[in-house]
Design a protein around this motif. Structure first.
Motif, PDB file in Angstrom:
ATOM      1  N   LEU A  27       0.835  -1.197   0.000  1.00 46.12           N
ATOM      2  CA  LEU A  27       0.000   0.000   0.000  1.00 46.12           C
ATOM      3  C   LEU A  27       0.873   1.251   0.000  1.00 46.12           C
ATOM      4  O   LEU A  27       1.709   1.444   0.892  1.00 46.12           O
ATOM      5  N   LEU A  28       0.680   2.123  -0.972  1.00 48.19           N
ATOM      6  CA  LEU A  28       1.406   3.381  -1.028  1.00 48.19           C
ATOM      7  C   LEU A  28       0.923   4.294   0.103  1.00 48.19           C
ATOM      8  O   LEU A  28      -0.279   4.472   0.286  1.00 48.19           O
ATOM      9  N   HIS A  29       1.872   4.875   0.838  1.00 45.72           N
ATOM     10  CA  HIS A  29       1.502   5.748   1.955  1.00 45.72           C
ATOM     11  C   HIS A  29       2.648   6.706   2.248  1.00 45.72           C
ATOM     12  O   HIS A  29       3.774   6.538   1.772  1.00 45.72           O
ATOM     13  N   SER A  30       2.349   7.721   3.035  1.00 52.46           N
ATOM     14  CA  SER A  30       3.357   8.675   3.491  1.00 52.46           C
ATOM     15  C   SER A  30       3.004   9.071   4.912  1.00 52.46           C
ATOM     16  O   SER A  30       1.901   8.791   5.398  1.00 52.46           O
ATOM     17  N   SER A  31       3.937   9.732   5.593  1.00 54.66           N
ATOM     18  CA  SER A  31       3.680  10.147   6.968  1.00 54.66           C
ATOM     19  C   SER A  31       4.160  11.567   7.198  1.00 54.66           C
ATOM     20  O   SER A  31       5.074  12.052   6.530  1.00 54.66           O
ATOM     21  N   GLU A  32       3.513  12.223   8.150  1.00 53.72           N
ATOM     22  CA  GLU A  32       3.873  13.590   8.530  1.00 53.72           C
ATOM     23  C   GLU A  32       3.821  13.693  10.048  1.00 53.72           C
ATOM     24  O   GLU A  32       2.810  13.340  10.668  1.00 53.72           O
ATOM     25  N   VAL A  33       4.909  14.144  10.643  1.00 50.33           N
ATOM     26  CA  VAL A  33       5.016  14.221  12.092  1.00 50.33           C
ATOM     27  C   VAL A  33       4.469  15.558  12.587  1.00 50.33           C
ATOM     28  O   VAL A  33       4.903  16.616  12.136  1.00 50.33           O
ATOM     29  N   VAL A  34       3.506  15.500  13.508  1.00 45.65           N
ATOM     30  CA  VAL A  34       2.909  16.704  14.082  1.00 45.65           C
ATOM     31  C   VAL A  34       3.701  17.159  15.302  1.00 45.65           C
ATOM     32  O   VAL A  34       3.867  18.344  15.548  1.00 45.65           O
ATOM     33  N   SER A  35       4.184  16.219  16.087  1.00 45.52           N
ATOM     34  CA  SER A  35       5.105  16.518  17.179  1.00 45.52           C
ATOM     35  C   SER A  35       6.126  15.391  17.226  1.00 45.52           C
ATOM     36  O   SER A  35       5.902  14.325  16.665  1.00 45.52           O
ATOM     37  N   GLN A  36       7.279  15.631  17.857  1.00 47.05           N
ATOM     38  CA  GLN A  36       8.335  14.625  17.821  1.00 47.05           C
ATOM     39  C   GLN A  36       7.794  13.242  18.152  1.00 47.05           C
ATOM     40  O   GLN A  36       7.078  13.057  19.129  1.00 47.05           O
ATOM     41  N   VAL A  37       8.158  12.277  17.329  1.00 45.13           N
ATOM     42  CA  VAL A  37       7.604  10.933  17.442  1.00 45.13           C
ATOM     43  C   VAL A  37       8.716   9.918  17.669  1.00 45.13           C
ATOM     44  O   VAL A  37       9.749   9.948  16.998  1.00 45.13           O
ATOM     45  N   GLU A  38       8.502   9.030  18.631  1.00 44.97           N
ATOM     46  CA  GLU A  38       9.336   7.839  18.740  1.00 44.97           C
ATOM     47  C   GLU A  38       8.553   6.702  18.105  1.00 44.97           C
ATOM     48  O   GLU A  38       7.508   6.298  18.609  1.00 44.97           O
ATOM     49  N   MET A  39       9.057   6.219  16.978  1.00 42.09           N
ATOM     50  CA  MET A  39       8.361   5.175  16.234  1.00 42.09           C
ATOM     51  C   MET A  39       8.963   3.819  16.550  1.00 42.09           C
ATOM     52  O   MET A  39      10.169   3.634  16.487  1.00 42.09           O
ATOM     53  N   HIS A  40       8.101   2.880  16.894  1.00 41.58           N
ATOM     54  CA  HIS A  40       8.482   1.478  16.956  1.00 41.58           C
ATOM     55  C   HIS A  40       7.683   0.778  15.863  1.00 41.58           C
ATOM     56  O   HIS A  40       6.462   0.668  15.972  1.00 41.58           O
ATOM     57  N   SER A  41       8.352   0.355  14.814  1.00 38.51           N
ATOM     58  CA  SER A  41       7.657  -0.286  13.709  1.00 38.51           C
ATOM     59  C   SER A  41       8.031  -1.756  13.623  1.00 38.51           C
ATOM     60  O   SER A  41       9.189  -2.127  13.840  1.00 38.51           O
ATOM     61  N   VAL A  42       7.036  -2.551  13.310  1.00 40.01           N
ATOM     62  CA  VAL A  42       7.241  -3.977  13.090  1.00 40.01           C
ATOM     63  C   VAL A  42       6.792  -4.298  11.674  1.00 40.01           C
ATOM     64  O   VAL A  42       5.685  -3.921  11.258  1.00 40.01           O
ATOM     65  N   VAL A  46      -0.574  -3.687  26.070  1.00 38.38           N
ATOM     66  CA  VAL A  46       0.605  -3.781  26.926  1.00 38.38           C
ATOM     67  C   VAL A  46       1.472  -4.962  26.495  1.00 38.38           C
ATOM     68  O   VAL A  46       2.709  -4.862  26.429  1.00 38.38           O
ATOM     69  N   LEU A  47       0.834  -6.077  26.181  1.00 36.95           N
ATOM     70  CA  LEU A  47       1.587  -7.259  25.748  1.00 36.95           C
ATOM     71  C   LEU A  47       2.354  -6.980  24.463  1.00 36.95           C
ATOM     72  O   LEU A  47       3.556  -7.268  24.367  1.00 36.95           O
ATOM     73  N   ALA A  48       1.688  -6.384  23.480  1.00 34.81           N
ATOM     74  CA  ALA A  48       2.356  -6.091  22.207  1.00 34.81           C
ATOM     75  C   ALA A  48       3.515  -5.125  22.405  1.00 34.81           C
ATOM     76  O   ALA A  48       4.606  -5.319  21.838  1.00 34.81           O
ATOM     77  N   GLU A  49       3.317  -4.086  23.219  1.00 36.20           N
ATOM     78  CA  GLU A  49       4.386  -3.111  23.443  1.00 36.20           C
ATOM     79  C   GLU A  49       5.592  -3.759  24.102  1.00 36.20           C
ATOM     80  O   GLU A  49       6.748  -3.497  23.740  1.00 36.20           O
ATOM     81  N   ASN A  50       5.352  -4.635  25.078  1.00 37.29           N
ATOM     82  CA  ASN A  50       6.454  -5.299  25.760  1.00 37.29           C
ATOM     83  C   ASN A  50       7.183  -6.281  24.841  1.00 37.29           C
ATOM     84  O   ASN A  50       8.410  -6.421  24.914  1.00 37.29           O
TER      85      ASN A  50
END
Length: 281
Positions: free
Chosen positions: A85-100, A119-123
């Motif tokens: 899927l074609l997509h783009s992103s724009e940061v509104v405020s500083q972001v810490e991204m965790h991508s899987v 909570v389980l997924a984040e851990n």
């Protein structure tokens, strides 16, 4: 699992986007976990991945756009983006991204989905983002974590947090300003005047751009923009009054109507923790 291992890479903010894309698409593992910090104002170019992506904003607020729509992601939530899927992103405020990034043989939804990152997924994600020494010492454990995480991603609860966002540059600029300083009493006439439009032209164009009325968008944006402040420990009273609500009851009523529970109950059930307080003002 393909071989029970998963590279973990942290790209500095000034690296070119194509470096990350080449790494993700050129990797043959079933799951790749990445951590990255994006500064306020960062915009990615339009791109896609061969793998399904869970775009998780651990802190900060981001807008992700595709041909299917636009989504504002508050902290503690993520967007599952189908492979290709074609997509783009724009940061509104500083972001810490965790991508899987998960091989599409395992997870590939038909459409993008805004989800609560449990909570389980984040851990589990945090476990995968350990340093390389920890990875080499526990390959069997890591394989189990990866398998459980892929199962958990498939069951993350979908949330109605896909705030539609306009592509029209001038309207989008006002929307960004609004997210930084939301006002429940912002008027159609003021926005129309700022843009040099008639009220009728503005309301028609806003609905075309977002799919909802200005009033509906304003209500949603006020609530979504309140989440980081509430998660950081600010009182409901302060957040409600700063957002222009006449009283806490009106804010709570709108919050409950949109998210299904009171602010305190929603924050408790969604597991939004201290990490969410890192949103820039």
């Amino acid at each position: 699992m393909r071989d029970g291992s998963s590279p973990v890479v942290e790209f500095p903010g000034d690296h070119e986007q194509d470096l990350m894309l080449d790494f993700i698409d050129g990797n043959n593992e079933s799951l790749v976990a990445l951590r990255r910090v994006y500064q306020d104002g960062f915009k990615s170019s339009v791109h896609s991945h061969k793998k399904t992506q869970l775009w998780f904003a651990r802190s900060g607020v981001v807008i992700v756009s595709s041909g299917d729509g636009r989504w504002m992601l508050p902290p503690g939530h993520g967007l599952i983006i189908p492979a290709g899927l074609l997509h783009s992103s724009e940061v509104v405020s500083q972001v810490e991204m965790h991508s899987v990034y998960v091989h599409s043989d395992f997870i590939n939804p038909a459409r993008p989905r805004v989800v609560e990152v449990t909570v389980l997924a984040e851990n589990l994600i945090a476990e995968l983002l350990q340093d390389e020494d920890a990875i080499r010492k526990g390959e069997r454990r890591r394989a189990l974590v990866m398998e459980l995480l892929m199962d958990e991603i498939s069951h993350l609860p979908e949330k109605p947090l896909g705030l539609p966002f306009p592509s029209h540059p001038s309207i989008a600029a006002l929307c960004r300003q609004f997210l930084r300083a939301p006002k429940a009493n912002a008027s159609i006439d003021d926005w129309a005047q700022t843009l040099g439009m008639s009220r009728r032209t503005f309301t028609r164009m806003f609905r075309i751009e977002t799919g909802v009325s200005f009033v509906t968008w304003r209500q949603q944006a006020c609530i979504f923009a309140s989440l980081p402040r509430l998660a950081s420990g600010e009182t409901v009273t302060n957040v409600a009054l700063d957002a222009g609500y006449e009283n806490v009851s009106a804010f709570t009523t709108m919050f409950r109507r949109m998210l299904g529970s009171s602010p305190s109950a929603y924050l408790k059930s969604s597991g939004m923790r201290d990490a969410l307080s890192a949103v820039a003002s």
